[in-house]
Structures are given as structure tokens and as C-alpha cells.
Design an enzyme around this catalytic site. Structure first.
Site, PDB file in Angstrom:
ATOM      1  CG  ASN A 107      23.561  -6.884  73.898  1.00 13.56           C
ATOM      2  OD1 ASN A 107      23.465  -5.820  73.284  1.00 13.56           O
ATOM      3  ND2 ASN A 107      22.537  -7.712  74.068  1.00 13.56           N
ATOM      4  CG  HIS A 153      32.235  26.428 114.138  1.00 16.86           C
ATOM      5  ND1 HIS A 153      31.028  25.739 114.115  1.00 16.86           N
ATOM      6  CD2 HIS A 153      32.993  25.825 115.084  1.00 16.86           C
ATOM      7  CE1 HIS A 153      31.063  24.770 115.030  1.00 16.86           C
ATOM      8  NE2 HIS A 153      32.246  24.791 115.622  1.00 16.86           N
ATOM      9  CB  SER A 274      36.426  42.815  86.069  1.00 15.77           C
ATOM     10  OG  SER A 274      35.347  43.670  85.770  1.00 15.77           O
ATOM     11  CE  LYS A 280      36.472  41.653  91.435  1.00 20.45           C
ATOM     12  NZ  LYS A 280      35.092  41.578  90.982  1.00 20.45           N
ATOM     13  CG  ASN A 282      37.255  38.423  89.062  1.00 25.33           C
ATOM     14  OD1 ASN A 282      37.288  38.947  90.171  1.00 25.33           O
ATOM     15  ND2 ASN A 282      36.630  38.949  88.022  1.00 25.33           N
ATOM     16  CD  GLU A 287      34.759  32.700  90.919  1.00 21.98           C
ATOM     17  OE1 GLU A 287      33.650  33.203  91.146  1.00 21.98           O
ATOM     18  OE2 GLU A 287      35.637  33.276  90.249  1.00 21.98           O
ATOM     19  CE1 TYR A 314      23.126  -2.383  75.818  1.00 18.35           C
ATOM     20  CE2 TYR A 314      21.209  -2.822  74.455  1.00 18.35           C
ATOM     21  CZ  TYR A 314      22.265  -2.004  74.800  1.00 18.35           C
ATOM     22  OH  TYR A 314      22.479  -0.832  74.136  1.00 18.35           O
ATOM     23  CE  LYS A 322      28.630   2.806  75.170  1.00 21.52           C
ATOM     24  NZ  LYS A 322      27.172   2.787  75.423  1.00 21.52           N
TER      25      LYS A 322
HETATM   26  N1  ARG Z   1      25.250   1.241  70.823  1.00 20.36           N
HETATM   27  C1  ARG Z   1      24.838   0.251  71.772  1.00 20.36           C
HETATM   28  C2  ARG Z   1      25.189   0.727  73.191  1.00 20.36           C
HETATM   29  O1  ARG Z   1      25.930   1.632  73.307  1.00 20.36           O
HETATM   30  C3  ARG Z   1      25.486  -1.041  71.493  1.00 20.36           C
HETATM   31  C4  ARG Z   1      24.723  -2.238  71.974  1.00 20.36           C
HETATM   32  C5  ARG Z   1      23.542  -2.487  71.120  1.00 20.36           C
HETATM   33  N2  ARG Z   1      22.924  -3.710  71.430  1.00 20.36           N
HETATM   34  C6  ARG Z   1      21.711  -3.981  71.036  1.00 20.36           C
HETATM   35  N3  ARG Z   1      21.196  -5.108  71.383  1.00 20.36           N
HETATM   36  N4  ARG Z   1      21.018  -3.142  70.295  1.00 20.36           N
HETATM   37  O2  ARG Z   1      24.691   0.236  74.148  1.00 20.36           O
END
Ligand code: ARG
Length: 457
Positions: A107, A153, A274, A280, A282, A287, A314, A322
């Protein structure tokens, strides 16, 4: 790593939902760095014998070399980068590997690794945005005098210069960088040593690990340390704000590159053709920058919603922190690089911009201001007189500065020929000399200040 209390292994689906290795392997460098700092501290404090710590450090370096050379394998059974690295370490050095995880939990480990990763992402964004600033400054300098219509505007409002318009984006991007810098300053505290949630009974030295990893110091509350993802959300909010600015600039390129506007022509490198319409060109990259901003905002709201109902400390939901951050980093890097390339290489059609500025009665406010200044009219009355002059010019299909003097005096006898001195677009922009205004001298001043700020970095 945790099988002691279990008789059976996890089901295949359990493994699949639980594993983060397919994405968190991107953090292997941070994981190795965190472990090296941790084991150095364990040795220094006498928690682990020096020779075991040395073996662990050498082993971590071997694992890192292997990752760098061969990539990180995705072994779902090992769950995540933390467990994988420890397993590889055990393969490399045997028994001492088991001492690395003393006084640590995944953690605080993951919270540390992720902060390190986000810190690098912020630093990269900062460098890339610096290059965009430089491009904007250079093009603004080139076009400090180039008159274009300024819009409100999306209607011609008052003439401005292209340099002034580009410097508006400079100011936005400069704020984006300061927002990232603020986020970085708050991020830069080390959660390592919070352990699972409550701290540890081992006599660790959190100042030492924090310093080794380039943090300003340790975080102060162990529960908050392992459950806080503000730094990731702040990265995403800063990135979102930045992406909104890039999107507005991209939108202007799309609009300006269209035939009715014709204000810009994108270089071949930043245009696509295109498959059916041979004429074209583009603006696909612009975009996509506009499109990516929507995805980035989505990633930000996604993580906010993941976090909003979690009790301390946690929870595994937090593993989902992530992917949005990683994805955002990739999208933002591409967006910044694409806008930088487009700004650097675009051909601005300043003749066309000037023509549109002149055709749009954009100096009407200058006429009204002249009536106030030179003929003593109250502004509201001057506004009305000017409106009639614009209507007359429109009826005669001429620009405001081409209206004959008899036409003007017929509308209001207090007008005289000196008025032509303010009716051209050049006179108009030159007169906007207030601080922050579009007068070319002011724009040059803003450019000089921007350059000085870049040099002082
Ligand atoms: N892979 C976990 C994460 O990204 C790591 C932490 C895991 N901790 C746990 N108590 N299972 O959060």
C-alpha cells in the site's frame, strides 16, 4: 506472496480481475528506485543486515537490467509489478530477497511508486509545454503587426494583431505550467513508511527514504498516505485544463484552415488527404487534439468517481487509479507535440486576415470613441451615430474608412475629416495601447516579457 492462509489458488477470472501487471509494469523504474531507497534505509537503521541489504541492492539492479533489456513479462499470477519484482529478486539472490518487504506494505509501496511516476509525467509535460510556449512566442513576434479581425460571438468585433492572438495562447499555456508546478509541489511528499495503513513498529527513518527519492519530506498521516490519490487527480485536472486550451487552439486551426476563413494553411506534415476528394487538405491532427481533450476530461472524471466513496484506507478500487493517468499522459504528450508542430509550421494568411478585418466594420468602436473624444458626444449617442454610419457603408458596399465625408457629415454634422485618422485597422490596433492591449508595441512588450520569463527558468 500471500498464499499461507489459503488451501486453493484463485480462479482464472479472479486472477484476471485482480492483476494490474498489464499496466503497472510501466512503473518498474519507480518500483526499483523505491525498493533501493527502502533497503538502504533498512540497512542504515540496522533493521536488515548490511550484507543482506547489499545483496538485495545488487539483485534489484540485475532485475532492472533484465527489465530494460527484455521488457517486463506479464505474469498474471504475480498480480502486479511489486510482486513480480520481488519474485525476480528471489530468483536472482535467493533467501535475502524475503527481507526487502520488512516494514513496508504494497500500500505504501504503490503510493510511492505512483507519485514518482506522476512526478515524472508532470516534468515531461512541463518541458513539452515550454517548447509550445517558445513556438507561440516566435510566431507572435513574426506577426506582432499583422492585423486580423478580433471576434466576439464569432462576429468581427475589433481589429487585433495575430501576434496578440497567439500570445493569448501563450498566457493560457503559461498558466497550465504553473498549475502543473503547483500540483508537483503538493505531490512531492513521500508516503513510504506508512506501511499498510497504521505505520510500523520497526525503527524506520522516513526522512531518509523521502530524501533519497527526491521528495521534500515524508507525508504526515499514515492513513492518508496510503489512501490519498489527490496527486493523481490534480495531475488529471491540470492536464484537463491544459487539454481544454489545446482544444481551443486546435479548434481555431480547424476553423482558420477552412476555405471560408482561409486564415491559415497547415503544412503538409500536419495535413491529411481524402481518399475520394483529391482537393482536400484536412486538419486531422487539430481535430484529434480537440477530440483527445474530451477523453482527457473523461479520464479525470473517471478517477474522481472511483475515489469519491472509498472509506479509509486502501481499497483495491484504487488499483484503477493508474490506467487513466497513464492514458492521459500519452494523449496529452501527443496533443502538446501536435499543436507545437502545427504552430511552428503553419503559414498564416495575413493578407486574407487583414482583408476580413477591413471588411467587417471592425473599426466602428474607433469611430464612436472619436466622437466621444473629439466631438464631445456621450458614448451612447456616439454608438447610435456610428451604427447609422455602418448601415450607410453597408448600403453603399464600402468600408467604413471609404465612406465619403459628405455621407458622414449628413449623419452627424459634428464629424470632420480628421476622423479618417482613426478608421483604418492599423490606426485602430495602434491606438489600443492600454496594458495588455493589442497595440503592436504592447505585443512586443509582452513577447519580451515572455522571453525573459523563459530565460529565467
Ligand atoms: N497492485 C496494487 C495497486 O495497484 C498494489 C497494492 C495492493 N495492496 C493490497 N493490499 N492488495 O493498488
Amino acid at each position: 506472496m500471500w498464499g499461507g492462509r489459503f488451501a486453493e489458488g484463485p480462479s482464472a477470472v479472479m486472477r484476471a480481475i485482480n492483476a494490474s501487471i498489464p499496466f503497472d509494469k510501466q512503473m518498474w523504474r519507480q518500483d526499483i528506485a523505491g525498493s533501493k531507497a527502502h533497503v538502504a534505509m533498512l540497512a542504515e537503521t540496522g533493521i536488515v543486515a548490511r550484507e543482506d541489504a547489499d545483496a538485495i541492492t545488487a539483485g534489484l539492479e540485475k532485475v532492472a537490467d533484465d527489465y530494460a533489456a527484455n521488457g517486463v513479462s506479464e505474469d498474471l499470477a504475480l498480480e502486479d509489478i511489486h510482486m513480480l519484482t520481488e519474485a525476480r529478486l528471489a530468483e536472482a539472490i535467493g533467501t535475502p530477497a524475503g527481507r526487502l518487504h520488512t516494514a513496508r506494505s504494497r500500500n505504501d509501496q504503490v503510493a510511492t511508486d505512483f507519485r514518482l511516476w506522476v512526478r515524472d509525467a508532470i516534468d515531461e509535460a512541463n518541458v513539452a509545454l515550454g517548447a509550445l510556449l517558445d513556438a507561440l512566442i516566435a510566431r507572435a513576434e513574426e506577426h506582432a503587426d499583422a492585423v486580423m479581425p478580433g471576434f466576439t460571438h464569432l462576429q468581427s468585433a475589433q481589429p487585433v494583431t495575430l501576434g496578440h492572438h497567439l500570445m493569448a495562447y501563450h498566457d493560457m499555456v503559461a498558466r497550465d505550467r504553473s498549475r502543473f508546478a503547483d500540483a508537483r509541489a503538493r505531490l512531492n511528499r513521500c508516503p513510504l513508511g506508512a506501511a499498510a495503513l497504521a505505520g510500523t513498529g520497526f525503527p524506520i527513518d522516513r526522512e531518509m527514504t523521502a530524501a533519497a527519492l527526491g521528495f521534500d519530506g515524508p507525508t504526515t498521516n499514515s492513513l492518508d498516505s496510503v489512501s490519498d490519490r489527490d496527486f493523481a487527480i490534480e495531475y488529471l485536472t491540470s492536464a484537463s485544463q491544459c487539454a481544454l486550451h489545446l482544444s481551443r487552439l486546435a479548434e481555431e486551426f480547424v476553423l482558420w484552415a477552412s476555405q471560408p476563413f482561409g486564415f491559415v494553411s497547415l503544412s503538409d506534415q500536419w495535413s491529411t488527404g481524402s481518399s475520394i476528394m483529391p482537393q482536400k487538405r484536412n486538419p486531422d491532427a487539430a481535430e484529434l487534439v480537440r477530440g483527445h481533450s474530451g477523453r482527457i476530461v473523461g479520464l479525470m472524471t473517471g478517477l474522481m468517481i472511483t475515489m469519491k466513496g472509498l472509506p479509509l484506507a486502501y481499497s483495491k478500487d484504487m488499483q484503477d487509479d493508474k490506467p487513466p493517468v497513464f492514458e492521459c499522459h500519452g494523449l496529452l504528450a501527443l496533443s502538446i507535440a501536435a499543436m507545437t508542430g502545427m504552430v511552428e509550421s503553419a503559414t498564416f494568411r495575413t493578407d486574407r486576415m487583414r482583408g476580413v478585418a477591413e471588411a467587417g466594420f471592425a473599426t466602428a468602436t474607433d469611430l464612436a470613441d472619436w466622437l466621444v473624444r473629439e466631438a464631445g458626444l456621450p458614448f451612447r449617442e456616439a454608438h447610435h451615430v456610428t451604427g447609422r454610419a455602418v448601415a450607410r457603408a453597408e448600403a453603399l458596399h464600402v468600408k467604413l474608412d471609404a465612406l465619403p465625408i459628405e455621407e458622414l457629415t449628413a449623419i452627424d454634422a459634428r464629424i470632420d475629416a480628421r476622423v479618417y485618422g482613426v478608421l483604418t485597422v492599423d490606426a485602430s490596433v495602434a491606438s489600443r495601447r492600454s496594458f495588455g492591449g493589442t497595440a503592436p508595441d504592447r505585443v512586443r512588450g509582452a513577447i519580451a516579457a515572455a522571453r525573459a520569463a523563459r530565460e529565467a527558468e
